[in-house]
Write a protein that holds these residues in place. Structure first.
Motif, PDB file in Angstrom:
ATOM      1  N   THR A 252      68.261  15.035  47.875  1.00  0.00           N
ATOM      2  CA  THR A 252      67.355  16.067  47.330  1.00  0.00           C
ATOM      3  C   THR A 252      66.832  15.632  45.955  1.00  0.00           C
ATOM      4  O   THR A 252      65.631  15.729  45.674  1.00  0.00           O
ATOM      5  N   LEU A 253      67.740  15.143  45.100  1.00  0.00           N
ATOM      6  CA  LEU A 253      67.350  14.822  43.718  1.00  0.00           C
ATOM      7  C   LEU A 253      66.390  13.631  43.661  1.00  0.00           C
ATOM      8  O   LEU A 253      65.423  13.636  42.893  1.00  0.00           O
ATOM      9  N   MET A 254      66.653  12.611  44.479  1.00  0.00           N
ATOM     10  CA  MET A 254      65.753  11.441  44.493  1.00  0.00           C
ATOM     11  C   MET A 254      64.360  11.881  44.942  1.00  0.00           C
ATOM     12  O   MET A 254      63.351  11.455  44.391  1.00  0.00           O
ATOM     13  N   ASN A 255      64.324  12.729  45.973  1.00  0.00           N
ATOM     14  CA  ASN A 255      63.020  13.197  46.458  1.00  0.00           C
ATOM     15  C   ASN A 255      62.357  14.124  45.449  1.00  0.00           C
ATOM     16  O   ASN A 255      61.131  14.171  45.353  1.00  0.00           O
ATOM     17  N   GLU A 256      63.171  14.859  44.675  1.00  0.00           N
ATOM     18  CA  GLU A 256      62.621  15.744  43.643  1.00  0.00           C
ATOM     19  C   GLU A 256      61.871  14.923  42.599  1.00  0.00           C
ATOM     20  O   GLU A 256      60.778  15.287  42.169  1.00  0.00           O
ATOM     21  N   ARG A 257      62.464  13.788  42.210  1.00  0.00           N
ATOM     22  CA  ARG A 257      61.788  12.945  41.204  1.00  0.00           C
ATOM     23  C   ARG A 257      60.439  12.474  41.721  1.00  0.00           C
ATOM     24  O   ARG A 257      59.453  12.481  40.998  1.00  0.00           O
ATOM     25  N   VAL A 258      60.411  12.079  42.997  1.00  0.00           N
ATOM     26  CA  VAL A 258      59.145  11.616  43.572  1.00  0.00           C
ATOM     27  C   VAL A 258      58.149  12.785  43.611  1.00  0.00           C
ATOM     28  O   VAL A 258      57.000  12.652  43.203  1.00  0.00           O
ATOM     29  N   ALA A 259      58.629  13.970  44.063  1.00  0.00           N
ATOM     30  CA  ALA A 259      57.723  15.128  44.187  1.00  0.00           C
ATOM     31  C   ALA A 259      57.181  15.531  42.816  1.00  0.00           C
ATOM     32  O   ALA A 259      55.988  15.796  42.663  1.00  0.00           O
ATOM     33  N   LEU A 260      58.072  15.556  41.793  1.00  0.00           N
ATOM     34  CA  LEU A 260      57.616  16.000  40.472  1.00  0.00           C
ATOM     35  C   LEU A 260      56.776  14.940  39.772  1.00  0.00           C
ATOM     36  O   LEU A 260      55.923  15.268  38.960  1.00  0.00           O
ATOM     37  N   SER A 261      57.007  13.655  40.096  1.00  0.00           N
ATOM     38  CA  SER A 261      56.207  12.634  39.425  1.00  0.00           C
ATOM     39  C   SER A 261      54.767  12.677  39.943  1.00  0.00           C
ATOM     40  O   SER A 261      53.871  12.156  39.313  1.00  0.00           O
ATOM     41  N   GLY A 262      54.551  13.338  41.091  1.00  0.00           N
ATOM     42  CA  GLY A 262      53.183  13.475  41.615  1.00  0.00           C
ATOM     43  C   GLY A 262      52.410  14.585  40.941  1.00  0.00           C
ATOM     44  O   GLY A 262      51.202  14.675  41.074  1.00  0.00           O
ATOM     45  N   ILE A 263      53.103  15.440  40.195  1.00  0.00           N
ATOM     46  CA  ILE A 263      52.405  16.559  39.558  1.00  0.00           C
ATOM     47  C   ILE A 263      51.894  16.100  38.196  1.00  0.00           C
ATOM     48  O   ILE A 263      52.660  15.639  37.378  1.00  0.00           O
ATOM     49  N   SER A 264      50.623  16.194  37.993  1.00  0.00           N
ATOM     50  CA  SER A 264      50.113  15.812  36.684  1.00  0.00           C
ATOM     51  C   SER A 264      48.964  16.724  36.344  1.00  0.00           C
ATOM     52  O   SER A 264      48.600  17.610  37.110  1.00  0.00           O
ATOM     53  N   LEU A 265      48.410  16.496  35.166  1.00  0.00           N
ATOM     54  CA  LEU A 265      47.295  17.330  34.756  1.00  0.00           C
ATOM     55  C   LEU A 265      46.038  16.951  35.536  1.00  0.00           C
ATOM     56  O   LEU A 265      45.083  17.698  35.573  1.00  0.00           O
ATOM     57  N   ASP A 266      46.028  15.770  36.168  1.00  0.00           N
ATOM     58  CA  ASP A 266      44.819  15.285  36.803  1.00  0.00           C
ATOM     59  C   ASP A 266      44.553  15.772  38.221  1.00  0.00           C
ATOM     60  O   ASP A 266      43.518  16.364  38.472  1.00  0.00           O
ATOM     61  N   PRO A 267      45.495  15.543  39.157  1.00  0.00           N
ATOM     62  CA  PRO A 267      45.158  15.954  40.514  1.00  0.00           C
ATOM     63  C   PRO A 267      44.918  17.450  40.590  1.00  0.00           C
ATOM     64  O   PRO A 267      45.412  18.207  39.756  1.00  0.00           O
ATOM     65  N   VAL A 268      44.189  17.867  41.595  1.00  0.00           N
ATOM     66  CA  VAL A 268      43.870  19.281  41.742  1.00  0.00           C
ATOM     67  C   VAL A 268      45.134  19.978  42.227  1.00  0.00           C
ATOM     68  O   VAL A 268      45.572  19.774  43.343  1.00  0.00           O
ATOM     69  N   SER A 269      45.737  20.746  41.367  1.00  0.00           N
ATOM     70  CA  SER A 269      47.015  21.354  41.718  1.00  0.00           C
ATOM     71  C   SER A 269      46.782  22.618  42.523  1.00  0.00           C
ATOM     72  O   SER A 269      45.690  23.163  42.540  1.00  0.00           O
ATOM     73  N   PHE A 270      47.837  23.084  43.171  1.00  0.00           N
ATOM     74  CA  PHE A 270      47.706  24.318  43.943  1.00  0.00           C
ATOM     75  C   PHE A 270      47.317  25.465  43.026  1.00  0.00           C
ATOM     76  O   PHE A 270      46.405  26.231  43.301  1.00  0.00           O
ATOM     77  N   ALA A 271      48.037  25.558  41.893  1.00  0.00           N
ATOM     78  CA  ALA A 271      47.788  26.679  40.987  1.00  0.00           C
ATOM     79  C   ALA A 271      46.352  26.654  40.485  1.00  0.00           C
ATOM     80  O   ALA A 271      45.709  27.680  40.332  1.00  0.00           O
ATOM     81  N   GLY A 272      45.855  25.450  40.239  1.00  0.00           N
ATOM     82  CA  GLY A 272      44.520  25.337  39.664  1.00  0.00           C
ATOM     83  C   GLY A 272      43.422  25.558  40.697  1.00  0.00           C
ATOM     84  O   GLY A 272      42.274  25.739  40.345  1.00  0.00           O
ATOM     85  N   GLY A 273      43.790  25.491  41.985  1.00  0.00           N
ATOM     86  CA  GLY A 273      42.773  25.613  43.007  1.00  0.00           C
ATOM     87  C   GLY A 273      41.811  24.446  42.934  1.00  0.00           C
ATOM     88  O   GLY A 273      42.173  23.356  42.508  1.00  0.00           O
TER      89      GLY A 273
END
Ligand SMILES: Cc1cc2nc3c(=O)[nH]c(=O)nc-3n(C[C@H](O)[C@H](O)[C@H](O)COP(=O)(O)OP(=O)(O)OC[C@H]3O[C@@H](n4cnc5c(N)ncnc54)[C@H](O)[C@@H]3O)c2cc1C
Length: 417
Positions: A252-273
């Protein structure tokens, strides 16, 4: 995405296939408007289409493209890591959310169940994770156990075909909306801390589960305290063997790092629509771009953005070689988290006084301040930067291990705060 490796013939064919799927599932005119490069005409199509990002995660979740690495029989494509990269780049290109609302289900619970779960668990949970019908949360951290997660104290005691769980978790993101939680609990306090843990799937609606939202400095309540009072969990909800919880939690933790490293200010996030080209929007949002100091900072962010993409490619090519996410996930996560903080801080600086005080209703100023405040959490959530640097020192650089208090001692004999 501005940084791209040229597609192989196989990748180009897959990109085309995914584009055709997008064309069949997006509102009419959406892709043409993006391809035209005219932000206003895209905005018109977007506004008139009634596009709903919540419904969209269900549509893509049921399509197999949301988790191409998952086995075909559970809603994936049994595919290769490069497919994920192709899909993500197309989602960014067409201004679509790259992060599922059920991020913890898709990014963390799913891969753990695929690796350690029973056939019955895979059958029961995986498809509903992808479709977003069942939201998941991660019940790991406790008030006294965060970085030293294996020291946790929530107890699970066996009673026939059930386990009785008592204790408390904290920082549990989305617990207030979740149907299920990944629960790590102590089933044997008389062995060393890593050996006495077991991993369970907890139905969050079980009697005895109490969720109390916590208010963050951004004003929202992303995470919660969760209390367990004699909560009964069927043994059929155990993932992996009794006492093997740490091994499952590491997945779970290894996959969490991968999942969270994909979140950035650049890609269109879910919250940002949906938004305009993210890098362009960032540049356009910076005033006084002729100032030489501002230009230097912008050029530096450009370099770092490219580096982020390249590091992601390296991580996915390691996975393409069949490896589980490893320490390169830690490199990505630390870099991304600190980049987010530097950039959101720069956005406030660049606006001078307007970065910290604005007239009511200035939504851009509010969003900048929100982003700055939320980015503080990036270097804590999913493992702090200090702890991840320890991992890199040990596993990548081969430096001596961090001091481990109580190593080999039974958990009950270790002094805890
Ligand atoms: C926004 C957010 C969402 C979260 N969501 C979840 C969730 O959904 N589920 C969940 O289970 N948890 C969640 N967490 C908890 C997160 O995993 C922990 O906060 C994190 O692991 C750190 O633990 P801690 O807060 O107890 O800090 P501590 O472990 O007490 O650390 C305090 C400080 O000491 C430093 N430190 C600790 N150990 C070492 C060491 N060995 N070497 C050097 N420095 C060290 C840390 O870097 C930190 O600066 C979330 C946290 C945040 C901020």
């Amino acid at each position: 995405m501005r940084w791209e490796i040229e597609d192989t013939a196989e990748q180009a064919a897959f990109r085309q296939e995914f584009r055709e799927w997008l064309a069949a599932n997006l509102p009419k005119g959406w892709m043409d408007a993006v391809d035209s490069g005219d932000a206003d005409s895209f905005e018109k199509v977007r506004a008139s289409s009634g596009f709903n990002p919540f419904a969209w995660t269900g549509t893509i979740g049921r399509s197999r493209y949301a988790a191409p690495l998952w086995p075909k029989e559970y809603g994936g494509l049994s595919g290769e890591p490069w497919m994920q990269q192709v899909i993500r780049s197309e989602l960014v290109r067409y201004r679509l959310p790259t992060v599922a609302i059920n991020l913890l289900g898709v990014g963390l619970a799913g891969p753990t169940i695929i690796e350690h779960g029973t056939e019955a668990q895979k059958e029961r949970y995986l498809r509903k994770i992808l479709s977003g019908e069942e939201i998941w949360c991660q019940l790991f951290s406790e008030p006294g156990s965060g970085s030293d997660l294996a020291s946790l104290a929530t107890r699970a005691v066996r009673d026939g075909d059930e386990w009785v769980v008592t204790g408390q978790k904290v920082w549990t993101t989305l617990a207030q909306f979740a149907q299920f939680g990944m629960l790590l609990a102590r089933t044997d306090p008389n062995v060393p801390k890593h050996e006495g843990l077991t991993y369970f799937i907890l139905d969050m609606k079980s009697p005895g589960v109490e969720v109390r939202p916590l208010k963050q400095m951004t004003g929202s309540s992303e995470f919660n305290e969760v209390f367990f009072t004699d909560v009964r969990v069927p043994d059929a909800n155990r993932v992996g063997a009794v006492g093997d919880g740490w091994r499952c939690a590491r997945t779970t933790l290894m996959n969490e790092r991968v999942a969270l490293s994909g979140i950035s200010l650049d890609p269109v996030s879910f919250a940002g629509g949906t938004r305009r080209d993210p890098w362009r929007s960032f540049l356009d949002s910076v005033p006084d771009r002729s100032n030489p100091l501002v230009r230097q900072r912008l050029a530096q962010f450009y370099i770092e953005t490219e580096l982020k993409e390249i590091t992601s490619f390296r991580a996915s090519s390691a996975r393409a070689r069949g490896q589980q996410p490893g320490p390169e996930g830690a490199v990505n996560k630390v870099f991304n988290a600190e980049y987010n903080q530097r950039r959101s801080s720069f956005s406030l600086d660049a606006h001078g006084m307007a970065g910290v005080a604005w007239l009511a209703g200035d939504r851009d100023a509010e969003a900048r301040a929100q982003t700055f405040l939320r980015a503080r959490a990036n270097t804590i959530e999913g493992g702090t930067s200090e702890v991840l640097r320890n991992q890199m020192a040990e596993r990548i650089l081969g430096l001596p291990r961090d001091i481990e208090v109580g190593k080999g001692m039974p958990w009950t004999d270790i002094k805890r705060n």
